[in-house]
Write an enzyme that holds these catalytic residues in place. Sequence first.
Site, PDB file in Angstrom:
ATOM      1  N   ARG A 128      62.278  48.204  84.206  1.00 51.73           N
ATOM      2  CA  ARG A 128      61.748  49.448  83.650  1.00 51.73           C
ATOM      3  C   ARG A 128      60.225  49.439  83.643  1.00 51.73           C
ATOM      4  NH1 ARG A 128      64.584  49.102  78.220  1.00 51.73           N
ATOM      5  NH2 ARG A 128      63.589  51.048  77.656  1.00 51.73           N
ATOM      6  N   ARG A 154      64.071  45.448  69.450  1.00 49.00           N
ATOM      7  CA  ARG A 154      64.335  46.841  69.028  1.00 49.00           C
ATOM      8  C   ARG A 154      65.799  47.025  68.622  1.00 49.00           C
ATOM      9  NH1 ARG A 154      62.552  51.952  72.593  1.00 49.00           N
ATOM     10  NH2 ARG A 154      63.862  51.059  74.228  1.00 49.00           N
ATOM     11  N   LYS A 208      56.449  55.219  71.218  1.00 46.25           N
ATOM     12  CA  LYS A 208      56.486  56.689  71.288  1.00 46.25           C
ATOM     13  C   LYS A 208      57.512  57.257  70.297  1.00 46.25           C
ATOM     14  CE  LYS A 208      57.549  56.709  75.691  1.00 46.25           C
ATOM     15  NZ  LYS A 208      57.655  55.262  75.934  1.00 46.25           N
ATOM     16  N   ARG A 234      57.894  61.764  83.213  1.00 45.12           N
ATOM     17  CA  ARG A 234      57.809  60.365  83.629  1.00 45.12           C
ATOM     18  C   ARG A 234      57.439  60.228  85.092  1.00 45.12           C
ATOM     19  NH1 ARG A 234      61.510  58.241  79.585  1.00 45.12           N
ATOM     20  NH2 ARG A 234      61.748  55.993  79.682  1.00 45.12           N
ATOM     21  N   ARG A 272      70.190  48.480  72.369  1.00 42.77           N
ATOM     22  CA  ARG A 272      70.490  49.254  73.563  1.00 42.77           C
ATOM     23  C   ARG A 272      70.825  48.347  74.733  1.00 42.77           C
ATOM     24  NH1 ARG A 272      65.742  53.642  74.052  1.00 42.77           N
ATOM     25  NH2 ARG A 272      65.964  53.009  76.227  1.00 42.77           N
TER      26      ARG A 272
HETATM   27  P1  ADP Z   1      62.193  54.112  76.291  1.00 51.92           P
HETATM   28  O1  ADP Z   1      62.044  54.770  74.929  1.00 51.92           O
HETATM   29  O2  ADP Z   1      62.591  52.705  76.170  1.00 51.92           O
HETATM   30  O3  ADP Z   1      61.024  54.378  77.151  1.00 51.92           O
HETATM   31  P2  ADP Z   1      63.928  56.290  76.971  1.00 51.92           P
HETATM   32  O4  ADP Z   1      64.856  56.378  75.812  1.00 51.92           O
HETATM   33  O5  ADP Z   1      62.800  57.246  77.013  1.00 51.92           O
HETATM   34  O6  ADP Z   1      63.398  54.792  77.032  1.00 51.92           O
HETATM   35  O7  ADP Z   1      64.732  56.408  78.324  1.00 51.92           O
HETATM   36  C1  ADP Z   1      65.889  55.649  78.575  1.00 51.92           C
HETATM   37  C2  ADP Z   1      66.355  55.896  80.004  1.00 51.92           C
HETATM   38  O8  ADP Z   1      66.695  57.290  80.168  1.00 51.92           O
HETATM   39  C3  ADP Z   1      65.318  55.630  81.078  1.00 51.92           C
HETATM   40  O9  ADP Z   1      65.272  54.259  81.459  1.00 51.92           O
HETATM   41  C4  ADP Z   1      65.814  56.535  82.207  1.00 51.92           C
HETATM   42  O10 ADP Z   1      66.948  55.983  82.853  1.00 51.92           O
HETATM   43  C5  ADP Z   1      66.304  57.761  81.455  1.00 51.92           C
HETATM   44  N1  ADP Z   1      65.234  58.782  81.258  1.00 51.92           N
HETATM   45  C6  ADP Z   1      64.747  59.224  80.061  1.00 51.92           C
HETATM   46  N2  ADP Z   1      63.793  60.147  80.247  1.00 51.92           N
HETATM   47  C7  ADP Z   1      63.653  60.308  81.591  1.00 51.92           C
HETATM   48  C8  ADP Z   1      62.810  61.103  82.423  1.00 51.92           C
HETATM   49  N3  ADP Z   1      61.901  61.931  81.887  1.00 51.92           N
HETATM   50  N4  ADP Z   1      62.952  60.984  83.764  1.00 51.92           N
HETATM   51  C9  ADP Z   1      63.861  60.157  84.319  1.00 51.92           C
HETATM   52  N5  ADP Z   1      64.676  59.362  83.592  1.00 51.92           N
HETATM   53  C10 ADP Z   1      64.589  59.436  82.245  1.00 51.92           C
HETATM   54  P1  ADP Z   2      59.235  53.830  72.905  1.00 53.50           P
HETATM   55  O1  ADP Z   2      59.848  55.083  72.310  1.00 53.50           O
HETATM   56  O2  ADP Z   2      57.845  54.047  73.408  1.00 53.50           O
HETATM   57  O3  ADP Z   2      60.122  53.198  73.914  1.00 53.50           O
HETATM   58  P2  ADP Z   2      59.773  52.630  70.294  1.00 53.50           P
HETATM   59  O4  ADP Z   2      59.149  53.581  69.322  1.00 53.50           O
HETATM   60  O5  ADP Z   2      61.250  52.671  70.433  1.00 53.50           O
HETATM   61  O6  ADP Z   2      59.067  52.770  71.734  1.00 53.50           O
HETATM   62  O7  ADP Z   2      59.277  51.153  69.878  1.00 53.50           O
HETATM   63  C1  ADP Z   2      59.740  49.996  70.586  1.00 53.50           C
HETATM   64  C2  ADP Z   2      59.940  48.846  69.593  1.00 53.50           C
HETATM   65  O8  ADP Z   2      58.666  48.415  69.104  1.00 53.50           O
HETATM   66  C3  ADP Z   2      60.764  49.221  68.358  1.00 53.50           C
HETATM   67  O9  ADP Z   2      61.560  48.129  67.999  1.00 53.50           O
HETATM   68  C4  ADP Z   2      59.711  49.530  67.300  1.00 53.50           C
HETATM   69  O10 ADP Z   2      60.194  49.281  65.970  1.00 53.50           O
HETATM   70  C5  ADP Z   2      58.601  48.547  67.672  1.00 53.50           C
HETATM   71  N1  ADP Z   2      57.254  49.063  67.344  1.00 53.50           N
HETATM   72  C6  ADP Z   2      56.814  50.349  67.369  1.00 53.50           C
HETATM   73  N2  ADP Z   2      55.507  50.433  67.024  1.00 53.50           N
HETATM   74  C7  ADP Z   2      55.104  49.149  66.791  1.00 53.50           C
HETATM   75  C8  ADP Z   2      53.845  48.559  66.399  1.00 53.50           C
HETATM   76  N3  ADP Z   2      52.739  49.292  66.182  1.00 53.50           N
HETATM   77  N4  ADP Z   2      53.810  47.205  66.260  1.00 53.50           N
HETATM   78  C9  ADP Z   2      54.924  46.465  66.494  1.00 53.50           C
HETATM   79  N5  ADP Z   2      56.112  46.947  66.850  1.00 53.50           N
HETATM   80  C10 ADP Z   2      56.217  48.273  66.998  1.00 53.50           C
END
Ligand code: ADP
Ligand code: ADP
Length: 216
Positions: free
Chosen positions: A167, A123, A13, A88, A156
């Site tokens: 998660r 990541r 995302k 979420r 992270r």
């Molecule tokens: P990822 O990109 O790996 O999905 P995020 O960066 O979106 O993770 O979120 C990291 C953490 O921040 C989550 O595990 C949660 O603890 C908190 N968080 C982020 N967005 C939300 C949301 N919309 N509702 C509840 N918790 C959230």
């Molecule tokens: P989210 O915001 O949904 O948690 P991220 O954009 O942070 O996900 O992506 C999670 C990890 O996967 C990062 O290390 C990113 O570079 C990698 N990634 C993203 N898109 C792809 C893809 N199409 N193929 C392989 N790895 C990817």
Amino acid sequence: MKVILLGPPGAGKGTQAQFITEKYGIPQISTGDMLRSAVKAGTELGLKVKDIMASGGLVSDEIIIALVKERIEQADCSNGFLFDGFPRTIPQAQALVDAGVSIEYVIEIAVDDEQIVSRLSGRRVHENSGRVYHIEHNPPKNEGLDNETQEPLIQREDDKEATIRNRLSIYHNQTKPLVEFYTQLSSTDSAGPSFSTIDGLGGLDEVQTRIVTALS
Ligand code: ADP
Ligand code: ADP
């Protein structure tokens, strides 16, 4: 244009959000990035959410809804925005409906759990900007350094295997039901969003092309 990117942690995302915001000129609203900045700055909000974030749990709906409502009032959101990592839970999605925020597109990026574990453990992020890399699939030009600033990348706290599994389980229980929520909303409400699911596997460019198609 108002867009929601749905999908498990690690679906891509944040990666795709960077491209969508450039192409369509709308800001990315990542609740995760906003919360991480609050933790880093040691604000009252940051202190409240620090432990729950480190464990991979969800921050309360009340806190998140207030944070997002305030954010979308800002001037840069006048032409729309892209939500990444929000909503979420069903109450978060319902809060948008209740506030009269009409979303045009909801795109679910589908990636299976095993692939998620590999993506998240590789990541690396640039803390200040939220720019995302992967040690194998999307490496920076210079190892361990951000492409734009050359500052060091970090891993992270919550991208460790045990936390990742937690998660993912929260995702399946609390966030996945949003697929049904938006499928319903798109079919019953004429002002409801267009909902689509795209395959998140494949190169970054391939996924990008699928998103552009879903947005047209
Ligand atoms: P990822 O990109 O790996 O999905 P995020 O960066 O979106 O993770 O979120 C990291 C953490 O921040 C989550 O595990 C949660 O603890 C908190 N968080 C982020 N967005 C939300 C949301 N919309 N509702 C509840 N918790 C959230
Ligand atoms: P989210 O915001 O949904 O948690 P991220 O954009 O942070 O996900 O992506 C999670 C990890 O996967 C990062 O290390 C990113 O570079 C990698 N990634 C993203 N898109 C792809 C893809 N199409 N193929 C392989 N790895 C990817």
